[in-house]
Design a protein around this motif. Sequence first.
Motif, PDB file in Angstrom:
ATOM      1  N   PHE A  18      26.758  53.717  33.432  1.00 16.86           N
ATOM      2  CA  PHE A  18      27.207  53.258  34.742  1.00 16.86           C
ATOM      3  C   PHE A  18      26.095  52.527  35.509  1.00 16.86           C
ATOM      4  N   VAL A  19      24.847  52.836  35.208  1.00 16.91           N
ATOM      5  CA  VAL A  19      23.743  52.031  35.756  1.00 16.91           C
ATOM      6  C   VAL A  19      23.844  50.608  35.198  1.00 16.91           C
ATOM      7  N   GLY A  20      24.253  50.507  33.933  1.00 19.68           N
ATOM      8  CA  GLY A  20      24.476  49.193  33.329  1.00 19.68           C
ATOM      9  C   GLY A  20      25.517  48.389  34.078  1.00 19.68           C
ATOM     10  N   ILE A  21      26.581  49.059  34.542  1.00 21.31           N
ATOM     11  CA  ILE A  21      27.617  48.397  35.331  1.00 21.31           C
ATOM     12  C   ILE A  21      27.031  47.849  36.627  1.00 21.31           C
ATOM     13  N   VAL A  22      26.164  48.623  37.268  1.00 19.89           N
ATOM     14  CA  VAL A  22      25.523  48.178  38.516  1.00 19.89           C
ATOM     15  C   VAL A  22      24.677  46.933  38.261  1.00 19.89           C
ATOM     16  N   PHE A  23      23.914  46.945  37.172  1.00 22.68           N
ATOM     17  CA  PHE A  23      23.084  45.790  36.821  1.00 22.68           C
ATOM     18  C   PHE A  23      23.949  44.535  36.669  1.00 22.68           C
ATOM     19  N   ILE A  24      25.064  44.671  35.948  1.00 19.71           N
ATOM     20  CA  ILE A  24      25.935  43.519  35.717  1.00 19.71           C
ATOM     21  C   ILE A  24      26.560  43.045  37.027  1.00 19.71           C
ATOM     22  N   ILE A  73      32.960  36.201  28.652  1.00 18.57           N
ATOM     23  CA  ILE A  73      33.633  36.981  27.617  1.00 18.57           C
ATOM     24  C   ILE A  73      32.770  38.147  27.119  1.00 18.57           C
ATOM     25  N   ALA A  74      31.451  37.959  27.058  1.00 14.92           N
ATOM     26  CA  ALA A  74      30.564  39.026  26.586  1.00 14.92           C
ATOM     27  C   ALA A  74      30.559  40.197  27.551  1.00 14.92           C
ATOM     28  N   ILE A  75      30.578  39.908  28.851  1.00 13.46           N
ATOM     29  CA  ILE A  75      30.568  40.972  29.860  1.00 13.46           C
ATOM     30  C   ILE A  75      31.900  41.714  29.850  1.00 13.46           C
ATOM     31  N   ALA A  76      33.018  40.973  29.776  1.00 11.79           N
ATOM     32  CA  ALA A  76      34.341  41.607  29.747  1.00 11.79           C
ATOM     33  C   ALA A  76      34.469  42.542  28.546  1.00 11.79           C
ATOM     34  N   ALA A  77      34.013  42.066  27.380  1.00  8.58           N
ATOM     35  CA  ALA A  77      34.108  42.877  26.157  1.00  8.58           C
ATOM     36  C   ALA A  77      33.224  44.111  26.244  1.00  8.58           C
ATOM     37  N   THR A  78      32.027  43.980  26.793  1.00 11.60           N
ATOM     38  CA  THR A  78      31.095  45.103  26.866  1.00 11.60           C
ATOM     39  C   THR A  78      31.585  46.166  27.841  1.00 11.60           C
ATOM     40  N   ILE A  79      32.139  45.750  28.973  1.00 11.94           N
ATOM     41  CA  ILE A  79      32.669  46.721  29.932  1.00 11.94           C
ATOM     42  C   ILE A  79      33.799  47.531  29.301  1.00 11.94           C
ATOM     43  N   GLN A  80      34.584  46.888  28.442  1.00 17.19           N
ATOM     44  CA  GLN A  80      35.676  47.607  27.780  1.00 17.19           C
ATOM     45  C   GLN A  80      35.146  48.717  26.872  1.00 17.19           C
ATOM     46  N   TYR A  81      33.897  48.581  26.431  1.00 12.64           N
ATOM     47  CA  TYR A  81      33.290  49.622  25.594  1.00 12.64           C
ATOM     48  C   TYR A  81      33.054  50.923  26.370  1.00 12.64           C
ATOM     49  N   LEU A  82      33.269  50.901  27.688  1.00 17.17           N
ATOM     50  CA  LEU A  82      33.158  52.130  28.481  1.00 17.17           C
ATOM     51  C   LEU A  82      34.295  53.104  28.176  1.00 17.17           C
ATOM     52  N   THR A 110      40.372  40.388  32.948  1.00 16.45           N
ATOM     53  CA  THR A 110      38.909  40.291  33.019  1.00 16.45           C
ATOM     54  C   THR A 110      38.382  39.236  32.046  1.00 16.45           C
ATOM     55  N   LEU A 111      39.024  39.106  30.887  1.00 19.98           N
ATOM     56  CA  LEU A 111      38.613  38.073  29.933  1.00 19.98           C
ATOM     57  C   LEU A 111      38.703  36.684  30.550  1.00 19.98           C
ATOM     58  N   ASN A 112      39.684  36.490  31.407  1.00 22.87           N
ATOM     59  CA  ASN A 112      39.888  35.177  32.006  1.00 22.87           C
ATOM     60  C   ASN A 112      39.062  34.952  33.265  1.00 22.87           C
ATOM     61  N   ASN A 113      38.427  36.004  33.781  1.00 27.34           N
ATOM     62  CA  ASN A 113      37.699  35.870  35.038  1.00 27.34           C
ATOM     63  C   ASN A 113      36.237  36.278  34.965  1.00 27.34           C
ATOM     64  N   LEU A 114      35.785  36.730  33.797  1.00 29.88           N
ATOM     65  CA  LEU A 114      34.386  37.083  33.580  1.00 29.88           C
ATOM     66  C   LEU A 114      33.889  36.404  32.312  1.00 29.88           C
ATOM     67  N   TRP A 138      36.011  41.791  39.576  1.00 33.99           N
ATOM     68  CA  TRP A 138      36.522  41.821  38.207  1.00 33.99           C
ATOM     69  C   TRP A 138      35.771  42.844  37.353  1.00 33.99           C
ATOM     70  N   ILE A 139      34.550  43.180  37.760  1.00 39.94           N
ATOM     71  CA  ILE A 139      33.847  44.283  37.103  1.00 39.94           C
ATOM     72  C   ILE A 139      34.612  45.583  37.345  1.00 39.94           C
ATOM     73  N   VAL A 140      35.048  45.789  38.597  1.00 38.26           N
ATOM     74  CA  VAL A 140      35.827  46.983  38.943  1.00 38.26           C
ATOM     75  C   VAL A 140      37.126  47.023  38.138  1.00 38.26           C
ATOM     76  N   VAL A 141      37.800  45.875  38.036  1.00 37.46           N
ATOM     77  CA  VAL A 141      39.042  45.799  37.251  1.00 37.46           C
ATOM     78  C   VAL A 141      38.772  46.168  35.786  1.00 37.46           C
ATOM     79  N   GLY A 142      37.651  45.694  35.246  1.00 37.83           N
ATOM     80  CA  GLY A 142      37.287  46.021  33.873  1.00 37.83           C
ATOM     81  C   GLY A 142      37.033  47.505  33.678  1.00 37.83           C
TER      82      GLY A 142
END
Length: 307
Positions: free
Chosen positions: A137-143, A99-108, A93-97, A162-166
């Motif tokens: 999870f609403v945040g995930i939908v927004f992204i 970097i801020a979005i990939a890192a934030t999704i990992q906070y889930l 995900t770091l390589n396909n999103l 890649w959001i799903v992968v994250g």
Amino acid sequence: MNKGILYMILSGLCYIIVNVLVKILGQGPDQTIISGLQKYPIPEIILFRSIITFSICLAVIKSKGIPLFGHNKKWLIIRGVTGTIALTLYFYTLNNLPIAIAATIQYLSPIFTVILAIFILKEKVKPIQGLFFLIAFVGIVFISFSKYFSEDDNISNVNPWWIVVGVVSAAFAGMAYNAIAKLRHTDAPITVVLYFPLIAIPVMTILTAFDYVIPQGKEWGVILVIGVFTHIAQIFATKSFHAANTATVTPFKYLGSIYAFILGLFLFDEVISLYAIAGMLLIIVGVLGNTVIRGKILRSEKARKLQ
């Protein structure tokens, strides 16, 4: 400054350095930050990182005379397998999103830690925690749909796949944290950490064998920094939770999203829409709210047991 807060900030800085270098070294977007680098497949980056982690863990275990393979092997293996899957997916995900979005999704991952703990640790969940789960999870939908909401062509692409992968990566990380909780009273922390490279090294060796890139010159330095800084980040995070209570230091963990947002913008020209930023904030609010509530529940249960 509170030592716990300082350690958490330092941990976040180390992690963001690792994330940036993984994105630079990986097969993601073209960049000119460090010129002349080859592109490496994700399994090879994980392999080198794992070898460094294994070497450090082995040295510590030998110096302290700790049993090499631990005691609760079932949960040690589960920790190693789930941790390997989580990290592999996260690096992709770091390589396909951005970097801020990939890192934030990992906070889930703390959300999934709690959800899985209901079944694994028989942990009780309050209704308000469900509200915070929903917010995250609403945040995930927004992204996921942020690119479609915005008409600005300069906005970086956010592929929902890649959001799903994250999210799946965060779920496996949650499982790994539950395994760590299971091992709290049976095995030393260094043994728990060791099982990640024990699983990752043979798996990544097989995957890398078909697409191996021979490191050249300064690339060895980048690889070494990724491995060593990951270990330092883990040490600082551990020291943080030992030096102060969870409620005090946890909010500072999420400064990582701010670091990632700034570095993504200036290093990789990643422009994130307001909708995606709103989604990131919702994830942080959901995760942080759940962390605070969960901390209160665990402290209350501990106090009752001591009575």
